[in-house]
Structure formats: structure tokens, C-alpha cells
Design an enzyme around this catalytic site. Sequence first.
Site, PDB file in Angstrom:
ATOM      1  CB  ALA A  45      -0.955  -0.007   1.204  1.00 35.58           C
ATOM      2  CB  CYS A  46       2.384   3.129   2.755  1.00 33.46           C
ATOM      3  SG  CYS A  46       0.842   3.264   3.689  1.00 33.46           S
TER       4      CYS A  46
END
Length: 208
Positions: A115-116
Site C-alpha cells: 500500500a504505502c
Amino acid sequence: MSGLPLIEPSQIALLIVDQQAGLAFGVGSGDRQLLLSNAVALAKIASTFKIPTVISTSASKVYSGPLMPPIKSVLSEIPVHERRSMNAWEDDATRNAIEKTGRRKLLVSGLLTEACVSFPVLTALHDGYDVFVVGDTCGGITPASHDLALRRLEAAGAKMTSWLQVLLELQRDWTRKETYDAARAIVEGHAGGYGIGLAYARDMIHPV
């Protein structure tokens, strides 16, 4: 020599995303201590080669904790941008800091890969940046999900690399005395057997 397809210190910036202990606890894609060592090595590379660095964290007060101290100690002068969005590219302060560097090549390191790391990489690529993901300084929930995320990023146009390749690519010539000592120390401290070999050569092999 101009025109080589190699990164130069004058061309790149580094984005560090969510290198925080609360997220490192969830990493299952590899050894966490090695991952931290790799991330510290990359931070030292940025410091040695004077690479503009942008640091972004999230949920540091409620879950993730602050930037991990070994990384913070290397980059103590770099401000940390706290954000709410999982995508650091959607955080105005983080994106503005990257844009202010004037660099269009971007190294990315962070947690978690799924995700990040993935979201700002995909968005930066969309905005025309040349992005290099330092894969061995990123960690995912499982080996499979980490690998799948990196494969997706590569398919989208990101280039995969490692912290050691970044270091050797920037140093490139061991006669570059201004960065030689620091670069060698990074290798000796973080590159396993290669570092052991360099230390051995320095301490035991004497020219005739």
C-alpha cells in the site's frame, strides 16, 4: 560520462515512507532486522551523496510510532511529514517537498509494500517521474504479497534496485575520494560477506 543509463547524485531524490516500528511488526516478507539494516544503509547513502530526502510517516501517535530511531539518527536534520492518506503522493506537504527538490528521478523505500509504497510509486509514475524502488528496503505482509506488489510496480514502469546497487552506482569509481571513506564504511557495516571482505582487505592485505 554523460548519457549513461545510470543514476547520478545530482539527478535523484529519495522518498522514505512509513519506516516505523508499528508497521515493521507486520512485515512477514523477510527478516525485520535485515530490513532495518538495509533501510539505514540507504539513509547513509543519501547523507553521503547529499541526495535530497523526503520523509513521510502516518499514524505515528496512535499505532505506527515515529520514524525508527536508527534511520532518524542518520537523517536527523530532515523534517518528517506526518500525513493521513495511505498515498503519500496525495499528501500536499510530502508531494510539495518532493517537487521542491526539482528532481524527476525518485528512489522509494518504505513499509508496507502493498500500500504505502505502491500507491505513491504508481502515482508518481503517472505524473511522469522516473521511479526506482529500493526493494530490499521495503517490506510486505507476506513474501507473496510483497513480491506481487513489486511485480505490479515493475509492470507499471518502476525500476527495481537494491540499496547496494544504489551505492555502487553512485560511487562507481573507488578513486572518488570525497565519498570513498563513507561509502566503504556503509558496505562494511551493512553488506554482509562483501563488507567483511572489504574490511579484511583493508586490515590484512598490505601492498608490497
